[in-house]
Design a protein around this motif. Structure first.
Motif, PDB file in Angstrom:
ATOM      1  N   VAL A  90       0.757  -1.166   0.033  1.00  0.00           N
ATOM      2  CA  VAL A  90      -0.082  -0.173  -0.269  1.00  0.00           C
ATOM      3  C   VAL A  90       0.901   1.366   0.145  1.00  0.00           C
ATOM      4  N   ILE A  91       1.767   1.224   0.837  1.00  0.00           N
ATOM      5  CA  ILE A  91       2.649   2.499   1.072  1.00  0.00           C
ATOM      6  C   ILE A  91       3.578   2.541  -0.295  1.00  0.00           C
ATOM      7  N   GLU A  92       4.144   1.713  -0.650  1.00  0.00           N
ATOM      8  CA  GLU A  92       4.940   1.808  -1.823  1.00  0.00           C
ATOM      9  C   GLU A  92       3.998   2.010  -3.223  1.00  0.00           C
ATOM     10  N   ASP A  93       3.065   1.534  -3.144  1.00  0.00           N
ATOM     11  CA  ASP A  93       2.067   1.786  -4.413  1.00  0.00           C
ATOM     12  C   ASP A  93       1.742   3.445  -4.360  1.00  0.00           C
ATOM     13  N   MET A  94       1.294   3.847  -3.270  1.00  0.00           N
ATOM     14  CA  MET A  94       0.757   5.166  -2.888  1.00  0.00           C
ATOM     15  C   MET A  94       2.012   6.315  -3.144  1.00  0.00           C
ATOM     16  N   VAL A  95       3.168   5.960  -2.917  1.00  0.00           N
ATOM     17  CA  VAL A  95       4.333   6.623  -3.055  1.00  0.00           C
ATOM     18  C   VAL A  95       4.676   6.696  -4.599  1.00  0.00           C
ATOM     19  N   GLU A  96       4.614   5.488  -5.146  1.00  0.00           N
ATOM     20  CA  GLU A  96       4.979   5.630  -6.710  1.00  0.00           C
ATOM     21  C   GLU A  96       3.923   6.370  -7.279  1.00  0.00           C
ATOM     22  N   HIS A  97       2.498   6.382  -6.839  1.00  0.00           N
ATOM     23  CA  HIS A  97       1.413   6.934  -7.592  1.00  0.00           C
ATOM     24  C   HIS A  97       1.612   8.594  -7.427  1.00  0.00           C
ATOM     25  N   VAL A  98       2.111   9.094  -6.295  1.00  0.00           N
ATOM     26  CA  VAL A  98       2.278  10.500  -5.989  1.00  0.00           C
ATOM     27  C   VAL A  98       3.576  11.014  -6.672  1.00  0.00           C
ATOM     28  N   THR A  99       4.519  10.073  -7.023  1.00  0.00           N
ATOM     29  CA  THR A  99       5.849  10.622  -7.589  1.00  0.00           C
ATOM     30  C   THR A  99       5.993  10.464  -8.949  1.00  0.00           C
ATOM     31  N   GLU A 100       4.982   9.715  -9.576  1.00  0.00           N
ATOM     32  CA  GLU A 100       5.099   9.611 -10.809  1.00  0.00           C
ATOM     33  C   GLU A 100       4.903  10.645 -11.840  1.00  0.00           C
ATOM     34  N   SER A 101       5.463  10.728 -12.832  1.00  0.00           N
ATOM     35  CA  SER A 101       5.802  11.966 -13.718  1.00  0.00           C
ATOM     36  C   SER A 101       4.335  12.116 -14.453  1.00  0.00           C
ATOM     37  N   GLY A 102       3.231  12.502 -13.990  1.00  0.00           N
ATOM     38  CA  GLY A 102       2.071  12.792 -14.482  1.00  0.00           C
ATOM     39  C   GLY A 102       1.623  12.335 -15.988  1.00  0.00           C
ATOM     40  N   GLU A 103       1.090  11.427 -16.231  1.00  0.00           N
ATOM     41  CA  GLU A 103       0.484  10.964 -17.434  1.00  0.00           C
ATOM     42  C   GLU A 103      -1.122  10.992 -16.881  1.00  0.00           C
TER      43      GLU A 103
END
Length: 106
Positions: A90-103
């Motif tokens: 959950v934490i790793e997925d949400m960190v990835e979600h908020v840090t991905e370069s917005g598509e």
């Protein structure tokens, strides 16, 4: 999988909401993220996050009660880690979600 998510009981929905409330506090979220590195002591968490050990201990009690964190004794030292791989995901997925370069579709 989506059908399973829509069939969660009201009681489990409340438990899940409480977990997200706990993680809504920035200090607690930082503590959980620090626990992803493996077993760590209160003192090490406090030093790393620049928080008092008593505050870290308080947050860890809440996180343990919600089954977000776990502890083990090694000699005289108590070490803390995330409760299980679900919390890590959950934490790793949400960190990835908020840090991905917005598509995003905004």
């Amino acid at each position: 999988m989506l059908k399973h998510l829509t069939q969660i009981s009201d009681e489990n929905t409340a438990v899940l909401a409480d977990m997200f409330k706990l993680l809504g506090d920035p200090s607690r979220l930082k503590i959980v993220m620090a626990l992803l590195d493996g077993p760590v002591s209160v003192g090490a968490i406090a030093e790393r996050l620049k928080l008092s050990p008593s505050l870290v201990s308080h947050h860890l009690r809440l996180l343990r009660a919600a089954r977000l964190a776990d502890h083990e004794r090694r000699g005289r030292q108590m070490l803390y880690s995330v409760h299980d791989h679900h919390i890590r995901c959950v934490i790793e997925d949400m960190v990835e979600h908020v840090t991905e370069s917005g598509e995003s579709g905004e």
